[in-house]
Write a protein that holds these residues in place. Structure first.
Motif, mmCIF file in Angstrom:
data_model
loop_
_atom_site.group_PDB
_atom_site.id
_atom_site.type_symbol
_atom_site.label_atom_id
_atom_site.label_comp_id
_atom_site.label_asym_id
_atom_site.label_seq_id
_atom_site.Cartn_x
_atom_site.Cartn_y
_atom_site.Cartn_z
ATOM 1 N N ALA A 21 0.834 -1.203 0.000
ATOM 2 C CA ALA A 21 0.000 0.000 0.000
ATOM 3 C C ALA A 21 0.873 1.259 0.000
ATOM 4 C CB ALA A 21 -0.936 -0.010 1.198
ATOM 5 N N ILE A 22 1.966 1.231 0.741
ATOM 6 C CA ILE A 22 2.877 2.375 0.768
ATOM 7 C C ILE A 22 3.533 2.554 -0.599
ATOM 8 C CG2 ILE A 22 5.038 3.243 1.748
ATOM 9 C CD1 ILE A 22 4.120 2.030 4.419
ATOM 10 N N ARG A 23 3.965 1.450 -1.217
ATOM 11 C CA ARG A 23 4.556 1.532 -2.558
ATOM 12 C C ARG A 23 3.544 2.072 -3.562
ATOM 13 N NH1 ARG A 23 6.605 -4.229 -2.033
ATOM 14 N NH2 ARG A 23 8.428 -3.978 -0.717
ATOM 15 N N ASP A 24 2.299 1.597 -3.464
ATOM 16 C CA ASP A 24 1.258 2.077 -4.375
ATOM 17 C C ASP A 24 0.995 3.567 -4.176
ATOM 18 O OD1 ASP A 24 1.015 -0.441 -5.411
ATOM 19 O OD2 ASP A 24 -0.832 -0.928 -4.337
ATOM 20 N N ALA A 25 0.969 4.012 -2.936
ATOM 21 C CA ALA A 25 0.729 5.425 -2.658
ATOM 22 C C ALA A 25 1.863 6.291 -3.207
ATOM 23 C CB ALA A 25 0.568 5.644 -1.155
ATOM 24 N N ILE A 26 3.093 5.828 -3.060
ATOM 25 C CA ILE A 26 4.233 6.576 -3.600
ATOM 26 C C ILE A 26 4.168 6.615 -5.122
ATOM 27 C CG2 ILE A 26 6.747 6.541 -3.869
ATOM 28 C CD1 ILE A 26 6.867 5.463 -0.964
ATOM 29 N N ALA A 27 3.867 5.487 -5.750
ATOM 30 C CA ALA A 27 3.770 5.447 -7.211
ATOM 31 C C ALA A 27 2.640 6.349 -7.697
ATOM 32 C CB ALA A 27 3.552 4.012 -7.683
ATOM 33 N N PHE A 28 1.513 6.335 -7.017
ATOM 34 C CA PHE A 28 0.392 7.196 -7.394
ATOM 35 C C PHE A 28 0.768 8.664 -7.251
ATOM 36 C CE2 PHE A 28 -3.682 9.332 -6.409
ATOM 37 C CZ PHE A 28 -4.319 9.075 -7.608
ATOM 38 N N GLY A 29 1.479 8.995 -6.194
ATOM 39 C CA GLY A 29 1.935 10.371 -5.999
ATOM 40 C C GLY A 29 2.888 10.819 -7.097
ATOM 41 N N ILE A 30 3.787 9.930 -7.506
ATOM 42 C CA ILE A 30 4.720 10.253 -8.588
ATOM 43 C C ILE A 30 3.961 10.463 -9.895
ATOM 44 C CG2 ILE A 30 6.578 9.305 -10.012
ATOM 45 C CD1 ILE A 30 7.674 8.018 -7.422
ATOM 46 N N LEU A 31 2.992 9.598 -10.185
ATOM 47 C CA LEU A 31 2.203 9.765 -11.404
ATOM 48 C C LEU A 31 1.406 11.065 -11.389
ATOM 49 C CD1 LEU A 31 0.901 6.145 -12.052
ATOM 50 C CD2 LEU A 31 2.555 7.433 -13.395
#
Length: 74
Positions: A21-31
Motif C-alpha cells: 500500500a505504501i509503494r502504491d501510494a508513492i507510485a500514485f503520488g509520482i504519477l
C-alpha cells in the motif's frame, strides 16, 4: 500501552499489504506529480504560442484559420 492491539493485522508494521500500500501510494503520488508537470508545461507552451501569434498579427482565440465557405441564398 500497546497501540497495535486495536488495529487489524493488515495495518501492522511488517504486514506485506501495508508495504504494498505504501509503494502504491508513492507510485500514485509520482504519477500525479508527472501529470501536473505536463499540464504546467502545456500551459506554458500554449501561453507562449498565443503571445507569438498575437505578435505576428494572427488571431489568438480558438477560431480556425481555414473557414468553411458561407452559402448565400438569393
Amino acid at each position: 500501552m500497546d497501540l497495535d492491539a486495536n488495529l487489524p493485522a493488515e495495518l501492522s508494521e511488517q504486514h506485506p499489504f501495508r508495504k504494498q500500500a505504501i509503494r502504491d501510494a508513492i507510485a500514485f503520488g509520482i504519477l500525479c506529480a508527472i501529470t501536473l508537470v505536463l499540464f504546467g508545461v502545456t500551459g506554458l507552451y500554449y501561453g507562449a504560442y498565443s503571445r507569438y501569434r498575437a505578435s505576428i498579427g494572427l488571431p489568438t482565440d480558438n477560431t480556425p484559420v481555414i473557414t468553411l465557405p458561407v452559402v448565400r441564398r438569393r
